[in-house]
Structure formats: C-alpha cells, structure tokens
Design a protein around this motif. Structure first.
Motif, PDB file in Angstrom:
ATOM      1  N   SER A  24       0.830  -1.209   0.000  1.00 21.36           N
ATOM      2  CA  SER A  24       0.000   0.000   0.000  1.00 21.36           C
ATOM      3  C   SER A  24       0.862   1.257   0.000  1.00 21.36           C
ATOM      4  O   SER A  24       0.502   2.246  -0.630  1.00 21.36           O
ATOM      5  CB  SER A  24      -0.980  -0.001   1.174  1.00 21.36           C
ATOM      6  OG  SER A  24      -0.314   0.089   2.405  1.00 21.36           O
ATOM      7  N   ARG A  25       2.016   1.235   0.680  1.00 20.12           N
ATOM      8  CA  ARG A  25       2.902   2.394   0.679  1.00 20.12           C
ATOM      9  C   ARG A  25       3.514   2.602  -0.701  1.00 20.12           C
ATOM     10  O   ARG A  25       3.614   3.738  -1.173  1.00 20.12           O
ATOM     11  CB  ARG A  25       3.986   2.250   1.744  1.00 20.12           C
ATOM     12  CG  ARG A  25       3.414   2.413   3.164  1.00 20.12           C
ATOM     13  CD  ARG A  25       4.483   2.316   4.219  1.00 20.12           C
ATOM     14  NE  ARG A  25       4.956   0.928   4.287  1.00 20.12           N
ATOM     15  CZ  ARG A  25       6.178   0.570   4.658  1.00 20.12           C
ATOM     16  NH1 ARG A  25       7.075   1.467   4.996  1.00 20.12           N
ATOM     17  NH2 ARG A  25       6.509  -0.698   4.714  1.00 20.12           N
ATOM     18  N   VAL A  26       3.916   1.513  -1.358  1.00 18.62           N
ATOM     19  CA  VAL A  26       4.465   1.629  -2.721  1.00 18.62           C
ATOM     20  C   VAL A  26       3.401   2.192  -3.651  1.00 18.62           C
ATOM     21  O   VAL A  26       3.656   3.123  -4.418  1.00 18.62           O
ATOM     22  CB  VAL A  26       4.989   0.266  -3.226  1.00 18.62           C
ATOM     23  CG1 VAL A  26       5.266   0.310  -4.728  1.00 18.62           C
ATOM     24  CG2 VAL A  26       6.243  -0.141  -2.458  1.00 18.62           C
ATOM     25  N   VAL A  27       2.194   1.641  -3.594  1.00 20.54           N
ATOM     26  CA  VAL A  27       1.105   2.110  -4.451  1.00 20.54           C
ATOM     27  C   VAL A  27       0.846   3.594  -4.216  1.00 20.54           C
ATOM     28  O   VAL A  27       0.694   4.369  -5.163  1.00 20.54           O
ATOM     29  CB  VAL A  27      -0.176   1.274  -4.224  1.00 20.54           C
ATOM     30  CG1 VAL A  27      -1.394   1.919  -4.855  1.00 20.54           C
ATOM     31  CG2 VAL A  27       0.022  -0.144  -4.757  1.00 20.54           C
ATOM     32  N   SER A  28       0.839   4.014  -2.968  1.00 16.34           N
ATOM     33  CA  SER A  28       0.594   5.422  -2.643  1.00 16.34           C
ATOM     34  C   SER A  28       1.659   6.332  -3.259  1.00 16.34           C
ATOM     35  O   SER A  28       1.335   7.375  -3.840  1.00 16.34           O
ATOM     36  CB  SER A  28       0.558   5.590  -1.127  1.00 16.34           C
ATOM     37  OG  SER A  28       0.354   6.937  -0.783  1.00 16.34           O
ATOM     38  N   VAL A  29       2.922   5.935  -3.148  1.00  7.79           N
ATOM     39  CA  VAL A  29       3.995   6.748  -3.726  1.00  7.79           C
ATOM     40  C   VAL A  29       3.872   6.795  -5.246  1.00  7.79           C
ATOM     41  O   VAL A  29       3.964   7.860  -5.853  1.00  7.79           O
ATOM     42  CB  VAL A  29       5.385   6.226  -3.290  1.00  7.79           C
ATOM     43  CG1 VAL A  29       6.495   6.893  -4.096  1.00  7.79           C
ATOM     44  CG2 VAL A  29       5.593   6.467  -1.804  1.00  7.79           C
ATOM     45  N   VAL A  30       3.655   5.641  -5.868  1.00  4.96           N
ATOM     46  CA  VAL A  30       3.544   5.596  -7.331  1.00  4.96           C
ATOM     47  C   VAL A  30       2.389   6.468  -7.808  1.00  4.96           C
ATOM     48  O   VAL A  30       2.527   7.215  -8.781  1.00  4.96           O
ATOM     49  CB  VAL A  30       3.384   4.137  -7.825  1.00  4.96           C
ATOM     50  CG1 VAL A  30       3.061   4.091  -9.310  1.00  4.96           C
ATOM     51  CG2 VAL A  30       4.650   3.328  -7.530  1.00  4.96           C
TER      52      VAL A  30
END
Length: 130
Positions: A24-30
């Motif tokens: 979820s953190r990766v998705v948020s940054v992307v």
C-alpha cells in the motif's frame, strides 16, 4: 534468511509491518508521481523506508497495470523490460523529458524528470523536482 511472500520487507524501517502495508505504501507513492515526472524503483523503495528496489518491482509486476507504471523507471532512466514502446507513448503524451542515444534507444532524462515526495504537509504530499 529471505522473506516469504506477504511477509514484511526486510529492508523496511518498519520491520514489524505486514507485507500488505509495504504494497500500500508503494502504491501510494507511485500514485503521487505527477505527470511528466518519474521515480526509479530504488527511489520508490527509499520513499517507503526500504532498500528493496526488487520489492518495488514485484509490487509493480503484480499491481502496476492499474498504476501509472511508466512513471517508475530503472535507475538508468529506461522503461521496464518489454514496455519501452508503450512507456514512450505515455512519456510523449505527458511531456516527460527524454534522452535519445545514437542507436535510437530512448530513456527518461533523470536530471530533469526525477521527482521525490517530500515530507507530507497534512494529507497532501509535496513533491520536489530534480
């Protein structure tokens, strides 16, 4: 010792967080990368408190089709393997700064197009342009 699928990212600064939190953190940054800008896999990893660019690559491989995947590039500025032509179409449409080699290959001009999220102010992340 290697991490099992779905387990915490060993490179994470929050080693007790579940693997889904890493995703979820990766998705948020992307999702936060603006049009015409890019981040490398390693930069995304660093932004979520990890050293695992491969972990970011795995997230992108599994969920990237629903994300602006063309805004996440290799450290060289090249598109993910097998996606160069489609990425180029997106980069051109968004006005992403590009560099062309003599052989005709294209990559993102990282000096002009790199972006990284700053410290969040309230609920709105603020970006810096490289």
């Amino acid at each position: 010792m290697t991490a099992a699928a779905g387990s915490p990212d060993p490179g994470s600064s929050e080693s007790g967080s579940p693997g889904d939190d890493f995703v979820s953190r990766v998705v948020s940054v992307v999702e936060s990368v603006p049009e015409g800008r890019v981040m490398s896999y390693g930069s995304v990893a660093a932004a979520v408190g990890s050293r695992s660019s491969r972990g970011v690559g795995k997230v992108m491989a599994h969920t990237g089709s629903d994300l602006p995947w063309w805004r996440i590039v290799k450290a060289s500025g090249h598109a993910p393997e097998g996606h160069g032509q489609r990425a180029l179409e997106h980069w051109r449409a968004e006005g992403t700064p590009l560099r062309w080699s003599r052989s005709g290959t294209v990559r993102v001009d990282l000096e002009r197009a790199s972006w990284s999220p700053d410290v969040s102010l309230g609920d709105e992340p603020v970006g810096t342009f490289g």
